[in-house]
Write a protein that holds these residues in place. Structure first.
Motif, PDB file in Angstrom:
ATOM      1  N   GLN A 295       0.826  -1.208   0.000  1.00 59.19           N
ATOM      2  CA  GLN A 295       0.000   0.000   0.000  1.00 59.19           C
ATOM      3  C   GLN A 295       0.862   1.261   0.000  1.00 59.19           C
ATOM      4  O   GLN A 295       1.927   1.294   0.601  1.00 59.19           O
ATOM      5  CB  GLN A 295      -0.868  -0.034   1.261  1.00 59.19           C
ATOM      6  N   ILE A 296       0.385   2.287  -0.721  1.00 60.82           N
ATOM      7  CA  ILE A 296       1.120   3.560  -0.717  1.00 60.82           C
ATOM      8  C   ILE A 296       0.616   4.393   0.457  1.00 60.82           C
ATOM      9  O   ILE A 296      -0.552   4.780   0.510  1.00 60.82           O
ATOM     10  CB  ILE A 296       0.893   4.324  -2.034  1.00 60.82           C
ATOM     11  N   THR A 297       1.487   4.620   1.425  1.00 59.42           N
ATOM     12  CA  THR A 297       1.101   5.435   2.584  1.00 59.42           C
ATOM     13  C   THR A 297       1.931   6.723   2.631  1.00 59.42           C
ATOM     14  O   THR A 297       1.803   7.513   3.551  1.00 59.42           O
ATOM     15  CB  THR A 297       1.320   4.647   3.896  1.00 59.42           C
ATOM     16  N   ASP A 298       2.757   6.873   1.590  1.00 65.21           N
ATOM     17  CA  ASP A 298       3.581   8.073   1.510  1.00 65.21           C
ATOM     18  C   ASP A 298       2.694   9.218   1.002  1.00 65.21           C
ATOM     19  O   ASP A 298       2.208   9.203  -0.137  1.00 65.21           O
ATOM     20  CB  ASP A 298       4.748   7.772   0.542  1.00 65.21           C
ATOM     21  N   THR A 299       2.460  10.226   1.857  1.00 63.14           N
ATOM     22  CA  THR A 299       1.554  11.326   1.532  1.00 63.14           C
ATOM     23  C   THR A 299       1.958  11.999   0.219  1.00 63.14           C
ATOM     24  O   THR A 299       1.112  12.306  -0.631  1.00 63.14           O
ATOM     25  CB  THR A 299       1.566  12.375   2.662  1.00 63.14           C
ATOM     26  N   GLY A 300       3.244  12.203   0.033  1.00 61.81           N
ATOM     27  CA  GLY A 300       3.735  12.870  -1.166  1.00 61.81           C
ATOM     28  C   GLY A 300       3.342  12.114  -2.421  1.00 61.81           C
ATOM     29  O   GLY A 300       2.875  12.722  -3.401  1.00 61.81           O
TER      30      GLY A 300
ATOM     31  N   VAL B  74      -7.898   7.835  -8.728  1.00 63.94           N
ATOM     32  CA  VAL B  74      -6.598   7.766  -8.056  1.00 63.94           C
ATOM     33  C   VAL B  74      -6.268   6.304  -7.724  1.00 63.94           C
ATOM     34  O   VAL B  74      -5.134   5.857  -7.904  1.00 63.94           O
ATOM     35  CB  VAL B  74      -6.573   8.634  -6.773  1.00 63.94           C
ATOM     36  N   MET B  75      -7.281   5.569  -7.286  1.00 58.68           N
ATOM     37  CA  MET B  75      -7.074   4.148  -6.997  1.00 58.68           C
ATOM     38  C   MET B  75      -6.599   3.429  -8.256  1.00 58.68           C
ATOM     39  O   MET B  75      -5.702   2.584  -8.209  1.00 58.68           O
ATOM     40  CB  MET B  75      -8.367   3.507  -6.487  1.00 58.68           C
ATOM     41  N   LYS B  76      -7.237   3.775  -9.384  1.00 60.14           N
ATOM     42  CA  LYS B  76      -6.862   3.150 -10.661  1.00 60.14           C
ATOM     43  C   LYS B  76      -5.402   3.490 -10.982  1.00 60.14           C
ATOM     44  O   LYS B  76      -4.612   2.619 -11.363  1.00 60.14           O
ATOM     45  CB  LYS B  76      -7.799   3.671 -11.756  1.00 60.14           C
ATOM     46  N   ALA B  77      -5.055   4.759 -10.810  1.00 59.48           N
ATOM     47  CA  ALA B  77      -3.706   5.214 -11.137  1.00 59.48           C
ATOM     48  C   ALA B  77      -2.660   4.525 -10.245  1.00 59.48           C
ATOM     49  O   ALA B  77      -1.523   4.321 -10.661  1.00 59.48           O
ATOM     50  CB  ALA B  77      -3.618   6.728 -10.996  1.00 59.48           C
ATOM     51  N   THR B  78      -3.057   4.165  -9.023  1.00 64.30           N
ATOM     52  CA  THR B  78      -2.095   3.531  -8.108  1.00 64.30           C
ATOM     53  C   THR B  78      -2.323   2.020  -8.017  1.00 64.30           C
ATOM     54  O   THR B  78      -1.846   1.370  -7.093  1.00 64.30           O
ATOM     55  CB  THR B  78      -2.227   4.133  -6.690  1.00 64.30           C
ATOM     56  N   GLN B  79      -3.052   1.463  -8.964  1.00 65.04           N
ATOM     57  CA  GLN B  79      -3.409   0.020  -8.965  1.00 65.04           C
ATOM     58  C   GLN B  79      -4.032  -0.395  -7.625  1.00 65.04           C
ATOM     59  O   GLN B  79      -3.741  -1.480  -7.101  1.00 65.04           O
ATOM     60  CB  GLN B  79      -2.172  -0.855  -9.241  1.00 65.04           C
ATOM     61  N   GLY B  80      -4.850   0.518  -7.103  1.00 66.47           N
ATOM     62  CA  GLY B  80      -5.574   0.191  -5.868  1.00 66.47           C
ATOM     63  C   GLY B  80      -4.724   0.218  -4.619  1.00 66.47           C
ATOM     64  O   GLY B  80      -5.159  -0.234  -3.560  1.00 66.47           O
ATOM     65  N   LYS B  81      -3.503   0.740  -4.728  1.00 69.02           N
ATOM     66  CA  LYS B  81      -2.599   0.625  -3.589  1.00 69.02           C
ATOM     67  C   LYS B  81      -2.579   1.841  -2.658  1.00 69.02           C
ATOM     68  O   LYS B  81      -1.942   1.815  -1.614  1.00 69.02           O
ATOM     69  CB  LYS B  81      -1.178   0.333  -4.096  1.00 69.02           C
ATOM     70  N   ALA B  82      -3.256   2.926  -3.074  1.00 72.03           N
ATOM     71  CA  ALA B  82      -3.265   4.093  -2.195  1.00 72.03           C
ATOM     72  C   ALA B  82      -4.017   3.757  -0.908  1.00 72.03           C
ATOM     73  O   ALA B  82      -5.067   3.104  -0.954  1.00 72.03           O
ATOM     74  CB  ALA B  82      -3.927   5.264  -2.902  1.00 72.03           C
ATOM     75  N   ASN B  83      -3.501   4.166   0.230  1.00 71.70           N
ATOM     76  CA  ASN B  83      -4.195   3.940   1.504  1.00 71.70           C
ATOM     77  C   ASN B  83      -5.527   4.699   1.472  1.00 71.70           C
ATOM     78  O   ASN B  83      -5.543   5.923   1.309  1.00 71.70           O
ATOM     79  CB  ASN B  83      -3.324   4.442   2.643  1.00 71.70           C
ATOM     80  N   PRO B  84      -6.643   3.961   1.582  1.00 75.52           N
ATOM     81  CA  PRO B  84      -7.951   4.612   1.370  1.00 75.52           C
ATOM     82  C   PRO B  84      -8.219   5.778   2.319  1.00 75.52           C
ATOM     83  O   PRO B  84      -8.736   6.813   1.875  1.00 75.52           O
ATOM     84  CB  PRO B  84      -8.955   3.487   1.595  1.00 75.52           C
ATOM     85  N   ALA B  85      -7.861   5.638   3.577  1.00 74.92           N
ATOM     86  CA  ALA B  85      -8.153   6.706   4.547  1.00 74.92           C
ATOM     87  C   ALA B  85      -7.351   7.960   4.204  1.00 74.92           C
ATOM     88  O   ALA B  85      -7.888   9.086   4.180  1.00 74.92           O
ATOM     89  CB  ALA B  85      -7.814   6.226   5.957  1.00 74.92           C
ATOM     90  N   GLN B  86      -6.078   7.754   3.894  1.00 79.36           N
ATOM     91  CA  GLN B  86      -5.235   8.901   3.544  1.00 79.36           C
ATOM     92  C   GLN B  86      -5.723   9.568   2.266  1.00 79.36           C
ATOM     93  O   GLN B  86      -5.740  10.789   2.149  1.00 79.36           O
ATOM     94  CB  GLN B  86      -3.786   8.428   3.345  1.00 79.36           C
TER      95      GLN B  86
END
Lengths: 479, 96
Positions: free
Chosen positions: A416-421, A456-468
Motif C-alpha cells: 500500500q502507498i502510505t507516503d503522503t507525497g 486515483v485508486m486506478k492510477a495507483t493500482q488500488g494501492k493508495a491507503n484509502p483513509a489517507q
C-alpha cells in the motif's frame, strides 16, 4: 394454519465412534467389504456371549454429563424382540426401563434470536442393526451385517418442538455437541447420525396431544425440515376434511418430497422387552462419573459466551464460529496471532475463508490454509501494508498457490502507498487529466468525489491507503 | 387363566410360528398352564424385595477394552448360509 399447533419430538441415533462393536471385538470401520466385520457375536450364533465395550459406556456418560442429565448408577440392558433379516438374533440389545442417561436439556436459538430449551427424556445405549440391500439382486435381498452391533446412543427428546425449524435447530445442536464430545463423527451420508421424528398436530391451545405419526430414518437436516412440513400439512388436511390421523410409522421419500405409510396398524410391533439374561446390570460409581466429567472439553455454549467476552464478538458471530470445534480452534489461532483485530479475524474466517472452503467443497480441518497463513495476511491489513480490498486479491493468490501473504505482496508489488507525497502526486495528475469533472465538482456536484477516489485508486493500482486518500482529496479538490 | 384362541394365534405370529388349526387347542392348554404357574409366583410375598434384572446378586457387568480382536472369517461363517453372493447373505425379498 394458525388454528393448529405442531408438536414434534425427535429420537436421534448417533453411532458412537468406538473402534470395536458394543458387544464384540469386530471392527466398526465404515465401508468395508460386506460381512468382513461381522463376527460370531454379531451374527447371533448360538452359544456366544456379549461383553460390553467400556468406551461406549464412557461416551454415553460424556453425552449425559454434557446435557446436564442424570447418569444412572445402575442401568439394565433389555432385549427388543422383532423379526427382520438384518437382525440375526431376532432381538436388538437396547435399554428400556433403566437407561444410562435420563433427563437433561439442549438449548437452541430460534431464527428471531430468542432461545428455547428442549428437554431430553433419556439417552440409552443400544446396538445398530445390519443393512439390507435391494438393488440389483432380483427377487432377493442382500444382507450386510458389518453395521450390526455398532454402538449407538438413542437420544429421545420431550415433545417440545413446535415447528420444523425448531426440530432442525435441535438436531443441529445435538450434532454439534456429539462432535465436540468426539463421541460420534456426525457423518450423515454414512448414517452415523440420523433421526426419527414423532409428529402430531392439535388445535391451538388444546392440552391433549393429537395422534402422532413417526417418520423413520431421516439422515439430513434438510429432509427433517421437509418431511415434518409435509407431514404437518398432511395431518391438518386429513383432519380438516373429516379424517383421522392413525398412529403409524412413515417413511420420507426425498425424491417425491412426501411421507408414506410403512407398516400397517395390524403389524404394530409388540417388542416384548425383557432384561437380557446375557448381560448383568451396568453399575457406575461416583469416582468414575467424576473422572469422565473432569475430561469434558469446553462445550459450544460456553465457548460462544467466552468468544463474546474475550474477543468482543456478537452473539451471532460467536454462534457461527463455535458451530464446530475445528472452526472454533481455527478462529482462535488466527485471533491470537492478530491480537488487536479479533473482529477482523472473525470477518475473514466467516467471509472469505468460509466461501473459499465452500467453493472447493473442503472442511476447515483440511489444512488447505493454515491459521498462521491467514493471520499473516490479516497482520498486513492491520499494519496498513495493504488495504482490505487488495487483501482479497492476496487471499485468492494464497488460496491458489499456498504461498504466504508477504511473499505475494512482495512478488506482485501490492504494498500500500502510505507516503503522503506519492498520493498527492497521483491526485494532482488525476485532477490535471480531468478538468471538466474538477470544475463540476467545484460547482457543487459532490457525487464526483467518488469519481476522483476511483481514478486515483486506478492510477495507483488500488494501492493508495484509502483513509489517507480520502483525507487528501478533501483538502485538494476544493482548490 | 385360559388363553383364547386369538391370543395363541397372536403369540404364534409374534414368534413367526406357523400353527395348524388343529394344533391350536393343544397350545391353548399348554400355554395356559404356564401362565397359571406365573400366577402362582405372583402370590409369593415380595413386599420389601427390590426388583432384580438378574438372578446373580452383587455381580455387575464386566467391561472390555475397546479393541478390535476379531478377524475377517466371513467365508467360514457363511458356510452354513443357504445362499450367499459377493459376501452378502441372500434372503427372500424384503420390502418396507
Amino acid at each position: 394454519m394458525s388454528a393448529w399447533e405442531t408438536v414434534i419430538g425427535l429420537e436421534i441415533h448417533a453411532q458412537l465412534a468406538t473402534r470395536s462393536k458394543i458387544f464384540s471385538g469386530a471392527a466398526t470401520a465404515y465401508g468395508a467389504a460386506p460381512n468382513t466385520q461381522a463376527c460370531l457375536v454379531d451374527l447371533g450364533y448360538p452359544g456366544v456371549l456379549p461383553v460390553l465395550n467400556a468406551e461406549a459406556v464412557r461416551m454415553a456418560v460424556r453425552f449425559g454429563l454434557a446435557i446436564g442429565a442424570r447418569i444412572a448408577r445402575h442401568s439394565v440392558f433389555a432385549r427388543k424382540n422383532y423379526f427382520y433379516p438384518d437382525l440375526p438374533k431376532g432381538y436388538q440389545i437396547s435399554q428400556y426401563e433403566l437407561p444410562i442417561v435420563a433427563g437433561g436439556a439442549i438449548d437452541i436459538v430460534l431464527e428471531d434470536g430468542s432461545a428455547k430449551r428442549i428437554g431430553v427424556t433419556r439417552a440409552h445405549l443400544e446396538e445398530d442393526a445390519g443393512k439390507s440391500l435391494h438393488e440389483g439382486l432380483g427377487s432377493l435381498t442382500g444382507i450386510d451385517l458389518n453395521r450390526a452391533g455398532t454402538p449407538l446412543i438413542e437420544i429421545v427428546s420431550e415433545p417440545e418442538m413446535r415447528s420444523a425449524k425448531e426440530a432442525v435447530a435441535y438436531m443441529k445442536k445435538v450434532h454439534t455437541l456429539v462432535r465436540y464430545l468426539e463421541i460420534c463423527d456426525g457423518n450423515m451420508q454414512e448414517g452415523s447420525f440420523r433421526c426419527d421424528a414423532n409428529v402430531s398436530v392439535r388445535p391451538a391451545g388444546a392440552e391433549k396431544f393429537g395422534t402422532r405419526a413417526e417418520i423413520k430414518n431421516i439422515n439430513s437436516f434438510r429432509y427433517v425440515e421437509k418431511a415434518i412440513q409435509y407431514e404437518v400439512a398432511r395431518q391438518i388436511e386429513l383432519i380438516e376434511s373429516g379424517g383421522k390421523v392413525v398412529q403409524e410409522t412413515r417413511l420420507y421419500d426425498p425424491d417425491k418430497g412426501e411421507t408414506r405409510s410403512m407398516r400397517s396398524k395390524e403389524e404394530a410391533n409388540d417388542y416384548r422387552y425383557f432384561p437380557d439374561p446375557d448381560l448383568l446390570p451396568l453399575e457406575l460409581d461416583e469416582a468414575y462419573i467424576e473422572s469422565v466429567r473432569a475430561a469434558l472439553p469446553e462445550l459450544p455454549d460456553a465457548k460462544a459466551e467466552r468468544f463474546v467476552a474475550q474477543y468482543g464478538l456478537s452473539a451471532y458471530d460467536a454462534g457461527v464460529l463455535t458451530a464446530s470445534r475445528d472452526l472454533a480452534d481455527y478462529y482462535e489461532a488466527v485471533a491470537r496471532a492478530v491480537p488487536e483485530q479479533p473482529k477482523l479475524a472473525a470477518n475473514w474466517v466467516m467471509g472469505e475463508l468460509a466461501a473459499a472452503l465452500n467453493k472447493d467443497g473442503l472442511e476447515i480441518g483440511s489444512g488447505k490454509l493454515p491459521a498462521e497463513r491467514l493471520a499473516g495476511l490479516l497482520a498486513r491489513i492491520a499494519d496498513q501494508t495493504i488495504s482490505g480490498k487488495i487483501a482479497k486479491e492476496v487471499f485468492e493468490a494464497m488460496w491458489a498457490s499456498g504461498q504466504s501473504a508477504d511473499a505475494i505482496i512482495e512478488a506482485k508489488g501490492l504494498k500500500q502507498i502510505t507516503d503522503t507525497g506519492a498520493i498527492e502526486r497521483a491526485i494532482e495528475e488525476v485532477m490535471a487529466k480531468n478538468p471538466a469533472q474538477l470544475s463540476d465538482y467545484r460547482a457543487g456536484k459532490d457525487k464526483l468525489f467518488g469519481f476522483f477516489v476511483g481514478q486515483v485508486m486506478k492510477a495507483t493500482q488500488g494501492k493508495a491507503n484509502p483513509a489517507q486518500l480520502n483525507e487528501l482529496l478533501k483538502k485538494k479538490l476544493p482548490g | 387363566m385360559a388363553l383364547t384362541r386369538a391370543q395363541v394365534e397372536n403369540i404364534a405370529h409374534l414368534a413367526r410360528l406357523e400353527l395348524e388349526a388343529a394344533e391350536i387347542p393343544q397350545f391353548q392348554q399348554n400355554l395356559s398352564r404356564i401362565v397359571d404357574f406365573i400366577g402362582e409366583l405372583e402370590r409369593a410375598d415380595t413386599a420389601g424385595v427390590a426388583p432384580m434384572a438378574h438372578p446373580l446378586p452383587g455381580l455387575a457387568q464386566r467391561l472390555r477394552p475397546d479393541e478390535v480382536t476379531e478377524r475377517d472369517e466371513h467365508e467360514l461363517y457363511q458356510r452354513n448360509a443357504p445362499q450367499v453372493a459377493s459376501g452378502l447373505y441372500l434372503v427372500p425379498k424384503v420390502i418396507e
